[in-house]
Motif scaffolding. Structure first.
Motif: not given
Length: 290
Positions: A116-120, A137-141, A161-169
């Motif tokens: 999340m920090r990196a995306v911001q 560009g694109r973000i690949v998590n 990792k469940h959290g990162l999946e939900g965050y990504s969606e």
């Protein structure tokens, strides 16, 4: 395969991150790998050449990411990033009821909040700003099979990792306004040192708790899975596809032996899977003495 602009890869000192840098460099893509140590930065440039421009940053430190973003923006000289690969991660196994909270926080802070920090920090350089003109560009998590399937004694890792999946969606749908796409790559077992690093954690604290023997069996299982896992280069190939495909999938799942390690665990009844795991790791309660 389309040509893309420069790509930031977090956690690039080893494993999947390093393999991504190598693959991108071979494809002629300029990369900005983030590492925490000067020695790792030097290793990357010596190994993969002038297209690789490491930047010191720690995904658990927002200020260091802000400095890295400013440095990269200056190097871009007005152009855009073509991608951000959120790869930095840590795995520290332990029983959820007694694993120290500082270990749990470290895993979640690195694997989830770090992304999340990196995306911001880097999102504006990708064009992830409403109304921004120009290429996007694109973000690949990088998540994991653990983003869909929770193994015993990996609760902190699975939660991250469940959290990162939900965050990504959520992020993917939110960023439709900007034209920046978000793609998940969720590998199965990969030959990387991530679980080996976790082995440095003191396990003696669990002796006498009942968790020690099943935890040891899990670690043996993880070590065997890693031996039979994918080469990190296979995941790097998938990451490159996610960054360059004209119509990328929202989620890729590079998994060894996918029938056994991906489809059956997802399709079979969860209680059945529970029983299989319990028998394998010794998670059945002891019979009461009468």
């Amino acid at each position: 395969m389309s040509v893309i602009g420069p790509v930031v890869v977090t956690g690039a000192s080893s494993g999947i991150g390093r393999a991504c840098v190598e693959r991108l460099a071979k494809a002629g893509v300029r990369t900005f790998p983030t590492v925490r140590k000067e020695a790792d930065a030097l290793s990357l440039t010596e190994a993969f050449g002038a297209l690789v421009e490491p930047v010191l940053a720690d995904v658990t430190d927002a200020a260091s990411l802000a400095r890295a973003a400013a440095e990269i923006e200056a190097r871009l000289a007005g152009s855009r990033l073509g991608g951000l690969v959120n790869n930095a991660g840590v795995a520290l196994p332990g029983p959820a009821l007694s694993q120290p909270l500082d270990e749990i926080q470290r895993v979640i802070d690195t694997n989830l909040v770090g992304a999340m920090r990196a995306v911001q920090a880097f999102g504006p350089l990708l064009g992830a700003v409403p109304g921004a003109a120009g290429p996007k560009g694109r973000i690949v998590n990088i998540t994991s099979v653990s983003g869909k399937f929770g193994y015993p004694f990996t609760a902190a890792y699975a939660a991250s990792k469940h959290g990162l999946e939900g965050y990504s969606e959520s992020l993917r749908r939110e960023l439709m306004l900007t034209g920046v796409d978000v793609i998940v790559v969720g590998p199965g077992a990969v030959k990387t040192p991530i679980w080996d690093k976790g082995a440095a954690v003191d396990r003696s604290r669990y002796e006498g708790t009942g968790w020690a023997a099943p935890l040891a069996r899990l670690e043996e299982s993880l070590a065997a899975m890693d031996e039979e896992g994918l080469e990190a280069s296979v995941v790097a190939d998938v990451v490159l596809e996610a960054l360059t495909a004209a119509r990328p999938k929202p989620r890729y799942a590079p998994v060894p032996q996918p029938l056994v390690n991906w489809w059956l665990p997802r399709l079979l009844p969860k209680r059945l899977i529970d029983r299989v795991i319990a028998d394998r790791l010794g998670l059945r309660p002891a019979a009461a003495s009468g």
